[in-house]
Write an enzyme that holds these catalytic residues in place. Sequence first.
Site, PDB file in Angstrom:
ATOM      1  N   HIS A  14       1.883 -10.344  10.824  1.00  0.00           N
ATOM      2  CA  HIS A  14       1.239  -9.442   9.498  1.00  0.00           C
ATOM      3  C   HIS A  14       1.618  -9.614   7.814  1.00  0.00           C
ATOM      4  O   HIS A  14       3.391  -8.287   8.714  1.00  0.00           O
ATOM      5  CB  HIS A  14       0.563  -8.337   9.618  1.00  0.00           C
ATOM      6  CG  HIS A  14       0.388  -7.678   8.643  1.00  0.00           C
ATOM      7  ND1 HIS A  14       0.039  -6.194   8.481  1.00  0.00           N
ATOM      8  CD2 HIS A  14      -1.402  -8.419   7.921  1.00  0.00           C
ATOM      9  CE1 HIS A  14      -0.964  -5.766   7.334  1.00  0.00           C
ATOM     10  NE2 HIS A  14      -1.309  -6.839   7.260  1.00  0.00           N
ATOM     11  N   GLU A  41       1.071 -14.118   8.336  1.00  0.00           N
ATOM     12  CA  GLU A  41       0.091 -13.712   7.825  1.00  0.00           C
ATOM     13  C   GLU A  41       0.904 -13.689   6.741  1.00  0.00           C
ATOM     14  O   GLU A  41       1.513 -12.448   5.966  1.00  0.00           O
ATOM     15  CB  GLU A  41      -0.623 -12.937   8.316  1.00  0.00           C
ATOM     16  CG  GLU A  41      -2.062 -11.919   7.546  1.00  0.00           C
ATOM     17  CD  GLU A  41      -1.379 -10.897   6.440  1.00  0.00           C
ATOM     18  OE1 GLU A  41      -2.380 -10.758   5.852  1.00  0.00           O
ATOM     19  OE2 GLU A  41      -0.521 -10.754   6.482  1.00  0.00           O
ATOM     20  N   ASP A  43      -1.098 -11.837   2.091  1.00  0.00           N
ATOM     21  CA  ASP A  43      -1.225 -11.718   0.946  1.00  0.00           C
ATOM     22  C   ASP A  43      -0.759 -12.716  -0.065  1.00  0.00           C
ATOM     23  O   ASP A  43       0.452 -12.752  -0.473  1.00  0.00           O
ATOM     24  CB  ASP A  43      -1.310 -10.462   0.389  1.00  0.00           C
ATOM     25  CG  ASP A  43      -2.035  -9.556   1.583  1.00  0.00           C
ATOM     26  OD1 ASP A  43      -2.456 -10.167   2.128  1.00  0.00           O
ATOM     27  OD2 ASP A  43      -0.986  -8.730   2.803  1.00  0.00           O
ATOM     28  N   HIS A  56       1.174  -7.973  -1.312  1.00  0.00           N
ATOM     29  CA  HIS A  56       0.072  -7.021  -1.193  1.00  0.00           C
ATOM     30  C   HIS A  56      -0.711  -6.114  -2.584  1.00  0.00           C
ATOM     31  O   HIS A  56      -1.277  -6.008  -2.587  1.00  0.00           O
ATOM     32  CB  HIS A  56       0.534  -5.903   0.014  1.00  0.00           C
ATOM     33  CG  HIS A  56      -1.439  -5.513   0.545  1.00  0.00           C
ATOM     34  ND1 HIS A  56      -1.187  -3.872  -0.068  1.00  0.00           N
ATOM     35  CD2 HIS A  56      -2.056  -5.605   0.865  1.00  0.00           C
ATOM     36  CE1 HIS A  56      -2.778  -3.451   0.185  1.00  0.00           C
ATOM     37  NE2 HIS A  56      -2.952  -4.520   1.339  1.00  0.00           N
ATOM     38  N   GLU A 129      -4.219 -14.623   2.396  1.00  0.00           N
ATOM     39  CA  GLU A 129      -5.530 -13.784   2.241  1.00  0.00           C
ATOM     40  C   GLU A 129      -5.698 -13.835   0.412  1.00  0.00           C
ATOM     41  O   GLU A 129      -4.578 -13.008  -0.130  1.00  0.00           O
ATOM     42  CB  GLU A 129      -5.342 -11.984   2.264  1.00  0.00           C
ATOM     43  CG  GLU A 129      -6.602 -11.631   2.118  1.00  0.00           C
ATOM     44  CD  GLU A 129      -6.406  -9.507   2.455  1.00  0.00           C
ATOM     45  OE1 GLU A 129      -7.096  -9.409   1.610  1.00  0.00           O
ATOM     46  OE2 GLU A 129      -5.451  -9.748   3.199  1.00  0.00           O
TER      47      GLU A 129
END
Length: 265
Positions: A14, A41, A43, A56, A129
Site C-alpha cells: 500500500h 498500490e 494513488d 494521495h 487508484e
Amino acid sequence: MSSGAARRPQVVAHRGASHTRAEHTLGAYLTALDEGADALECDVRLTADGHLVCVHDRDLRRTASRPGVVSTMDLAELDQLDFASWKNPWAELDDDAPDKDPDLDKVLTLRRLLETVADHDRRVELAIETKHPTRYGGLVERRLLELLREFGWDRSGTPVRVMSFSWTALQRVQRLAPDVPLVQLIERAHHWPMLRPVIGDDWMLGPGVQELRDHPRLGESLVRTGRPIHVWTVNTETELDLCLGLGVTAVITDRPAYVRDLLDG
C-alpha cells in the site's frame, strides 16, 4: 494465525512499504519489491502540466510539509520538494542513519513507477487508484490509459488493475480499455447496496478492513457475489485472519514483509 485458507492471497504494498518508508516515494516501492511484495498500490493525481504523480492527498501539507494543491502545480515545482522527511523528522540528528539519496525521496511520477515494475526481474502487478473528485474529471483516466498504452499494458494480460471509489471513473476506463481489470472500492458498508446494481459484471470489489470488521454481514454479502475481493489496509494478524476467513484474493498492506511472514508461517 488460523490455517486453512483456500489459497494464499496476493500481498499488495500500500503506497509502497509505507510503514517503514515515506509513502509513494521510489524508496518505499523499492523496499516493497525487496520485501517480496506481489503487487504495488498507488494513488494518482494529475499535475497542472498534465503529469500523473503518485500522491494521495490533494494538498501537500502532510507529505511535503508546505501548503499547495497538487493539481495547481507543475511537475517541475513538485520535483523541488522533499516528500520523505515528514516520515522521520529526526533523521538528520541520527549519526548512524544512512546517507539519503534525494532521488528516492522526491515526488514519484507514475511513469517512473511503471518503468521500475517493467524493469524488475519478476512479474509484479500494479493496483492504480484514480482519485476523485478532481478538477480534471475524466482526464485523469484518459491520461492513465495513454500511459498504459505506451507500455502495452492496456490489453489482456496487463499487470495493471485500476481502482476507484468512483464507479463512473471505472466506467470510463472500461469504455476506453475493456480488458483492463477494475476494482470498485467500497468505503462504507451502507454504500454497497447502491453500488451493486451499477458496477460491471466482472469488476472486483475492494472493501476496507474496518468495514468488514464492524459489519460482518458486508463480508458475507460480498463473498456471495463470487467476485474477487481486495481488502485495504491490512496491517495486523487479526485483520489478516479476517481476510483469510473470507477467502479474499488480495490484501493491501503498509507492511508487506510482515504480512508475507505471517502467510508463510
